[in-house]
Design a protein around this motif. Sequence first.
Motif, short mmCIF file in Angstrom:
data_model
loop_
_atom_site.label_atom_id
_atom_site.label_comp_id
_atom_site.label_asym_id
_atom_site.label_seq_id
_atom_site.Cartn_x
_atom_site.Cartn_y
_atom_site.Cartn_z
N THR A 73 0.72 -1.08 0.09
CA THR A 73 0.08 -0.21 -0.08
C THR A 73 0.89 1.56 -0.06
OG1 THR A 73 -1.73 -1.25 1.23
CG2 THR A 73 -1.87 1.21 1.26
N LEU A 74 0.62 2.13 -1.08
CA LEU A 74 1.41 3.28 -1.06
C LEU A 74 0.26 4.48 -0.82
CD1 LEU A 74 3.67 2.97 -4.15
CD2 LEU A 74 4.19 2.54 -1.77
N ASP A 75 0.39 5.14 0.21
CA ASP A 75 -0.80 5.96 0.87
C ASP A 75 -0.08 7.29 0.53
OD1 ASP A 75 -2.68 7.60 1.49
OD2 ASP A 75 -2.76 6.57 3.68
N ASP A 76 -0.52 8.30 -0.58
CA ASP A 76 -0.11 9.53 -0.53
C ASP A 76 1.27 9.78 -0.80
OD1 ASP A 76 -2.42 11.05 -1.33
OD2 ASP A 76 -2.79 11.30 0.85
N LYS A 77 2.08 8.45 -1.49
CA LYS A 77 3.52 8.69 -1.69
C LYS A 77 3.69 8.71 -3.19
CE LYS A 77 4.22 7.31 2.58
NZ LYS A 77 3.12 7.68 3.34
N SER A 78 4.96 9.59 -3.47
CA SER A 78 5.14 9.57 -4.62
C SER A 78 6.31 8.77 -5.18
CB SER A 78 5.46 11.33 -5.17
OG SER A 78 4.28 12.05 -4.94
N PRO A 79 6.15 7.65 -5.89
CA PRO A 79 7.15 6.82 -6.13
C PRO A 79 7.98 7.41 -7.07
CG PRO A 79 5.02 5.81 -7.03
CD PRO A 79 4.74 7.21 -6.00
N THR A 80 9.34 6.96 -6.83
CA THR A 80 10.60 7.62 -7.65
C THR A 80 10.61 6.74 -9.14
OG1 THR A 80 11.91 6.04 -7.18
CG2 THR A 80 12.11 7.87 -5.86
N GLU A 81 11.19 7.44 -10.30
CA GLU A 81 10.92 6.56 -11.40
C GLU A 81 11.52 5.30 -11.14
OE1 GLU A 81 9.82 7.73 -14.43
OE2 GLU A 81 9.04 9.41 -13.19
N THR A 82 12.76 4.99 -10.48
CA THR A 82 12.89 3.61 -10.32
C THR A 82 12.03 2.57 -9.62
OG1 THR A 82 15.27 4.36 -10.11
CG2 THR A 82 15.11 2.25 -9.30
N LEU A 83 11.37 3.18 -8.65
CA LEU A 83 10.40 2.49 -7.71
C LEU A 83 9.31 2.15 -8.88
CD1 LEU A 83 9.40 0.90 -5.50
CD2 LEU A 83 8.52 3.28 -4.59
N LEU A 84 8.89 3.30 -9.53
CA LEU A 84 7.76 3.06 -10.78
C LEU A 84 8.23 1.69 -11.68
CD1 LEU A 84 6.73 6.25 -11.65
CD2 LEU A 84 5.31 5.09 -10.55
N GLU A 85 9.30 1.69 -11.92
CA GLU A 85 9.85 0.46 -12.83
C GLU A 85 9.71 -0.63 -12.15
OE1 GLU A 85 10.66 0.85 -16.18
OE2 GLU A 85 10.31 2.64 -15.93
N VAL A 86 9.86 -0.94 -10.77
CA VAL A 86 9.93 -2.08 -10.07
C VAL A 86 8.29 -2.62 -9.80
CG1 VAL A 86 10.17 -3.01 -7.73
CG2 VAL A 86 12.09 -1.75 -8.85
N LEU A 87 7.54 -1.45 -9.83
CA LEU A 87 6.15 -1.68 -9.62
C LEU A 87 5.51 -2.02 -10.91
CD1 LEU A 87 5.01 1.42 -7.30
CD2 LEU A 87 5.55 -0.93 -6.79
N LYS A 88 6.02 -1.59 -12.12
CA LYS A 88 5.62 -2.27 -13.44
C LYS A 88 5.81 -3.70 -13.64
CE LYS A 88 6.80 2.20 -15.57
NZ LYS A 88 7.36 2.89 -16.74
N ASP A 89 7.15 -4.12 -13.05
CA ASP A 89 7.45 -5.55 -13.42
C ASP A 89 6.67 -6.31 -12.39
OD1 ASP A 89 9.90 -4.93 -14.88
OD2 ASP A 89 11.38 -4.97 -13.31
N ALA A 90 6.36 -5.79 -11.15
CA ALA A 90 5.56 -6.49 -10.48
C ALA A 90 4.01 -6.62 -10.88
CB ALA A 90 5.35 -5.68 -8.96
N THR A 91 3.60 -5.67 -11.57
CA THR A 91 2.16 -5.90 -12.21
C THR A 91 2.15 -6.65 -13.69
OG1 THR A 91 2.31 -3.82 -13.07
CG2 THR A 91 1.25 -3.84 -11.13
N THR A 92 3.37 -6.73 -14.27
CA THR A 92 3.47 -7.28 -15.51
C THR A 92 3.75 -8.75 -15.36
OG1 THR A 92 4.47 -5.05 -16.70
CG2 THR A 92 4.82 -7.32 -17.63
N ASP A 93 4.60 -9.25 -14.60
CA ASP A 93 4.67 -10.50 -14.17
C ASP A 93 4.34 -11.16 -12.88
OD1 ASP A 93 6.06 -10.71 -16.77
OD2 ASP A 93 8.27 -10.00 -15.77
N PHE A 94 2.96 -10.72 -12.77
CA PHE A 94 2.54 -10.96 -11.45
C PHE A 94 2.87 -12.32 -10.92
CE2 PHE A 94 -1.43 -12.00 -9.28
CZ PHE A 94 -1.45 -11.11 -8.15
N ARG A 95 2.71 -13.35 -11.73
CA ARG A 95 2.79 -14.79 -11.37
C ARG A 95 4.21 -15.40 -11.45
NH1 ARG A 95 -2.18 -16.42 -15.01
NH2 ARG A 95 -0.75 -16.06 -16.61
N ARG A 96 5.27 -14.56 -11.63
CA ARG A 96 6.75 -15.12 -11.79
C ARG A 96 7.35 -14.18 -10.77
NH1 ARG A 96 7.73 -14.06 -17.67
NH2 ARG A 96 9.48 -13.30 -16.61
N PRO A 97 8.52 -14.75 -10.36
CA PRO A 97 9.47 -14.03 -9.26
C PRO A 97 10.24 -13.20 -10.16
CG PRO A 97 9.96 -16.35 -9.41
CD PRO A 97 8.78 -15.97 -10.08
N ILE A 98 10.45 -11.84 -9.81
CA ILE A 98 11.26 -10.99 -10.75
C ILE A 98 12.67 -10.85 -9.97
CG2 ILE A 98 11.50 -8.74 -11.74
CD1 ILE A 98 8.35 -8.57 -11.30
#
Length: 185
Positions: A73-98
């Motif tokens: 949960t990110l509550d009113d947090k502004s993720p950095t560009e790098t963290l956004l890339e991690v979050l994209k990976d987590a949502t793209t490859d949901f069923r695979r460890p990254i």
Amino acid sequence: GQCCALSAASRVVKNSKGIHVMTTGGSGKGKSDAFATYSKQIPERFKLEGMLSDKVLYYKGEDGSLVPGTIITLDDKSPTETLLEVLKDATTDFRRPIKLHTMTTDRKAVSPTLPVRCTLWICKVEAVGDDQIANRMLNLWVDDSEEQDRAVVARLTDEEARDDDEDTSEERRETLIARAMWDEI
């Protein structure tokens, strides 16, 4: 609440790609309160809340403190560009460890891993400014009406008017039952 329930359930559906929730809207409209209220039903070991550094999700996965199926949960947090890339990976490859292939300070190669089925709940006044993240989320907008403002004020007033002797530290029986159900699922 229904979207949070669907999102939490998506973590355990075998063929799910995950349901991630982003709630946006004006300040003081109940976004944080809604997530906090529903989050009480989720067992502690499946929750990660607070500010995150860029690569912490990989290292928390490696040391076992971030388990598969964690709701982040990110509550009113502004993720950095790098963290956004991690979050994209987590949502793209949901069923695979990254894996993150990196080096330690003593130049040793390591590959810490982001566990599978991590789910995101994000609430902000304004949406996270990345279309790829927004496209992977169930996007919800809060009610901006004066009626909603009155409802929020009424709830806050009601909470403040409770008897000081009332034990608010005890969790409601229904919450404990819901948490036990999510733990079993």
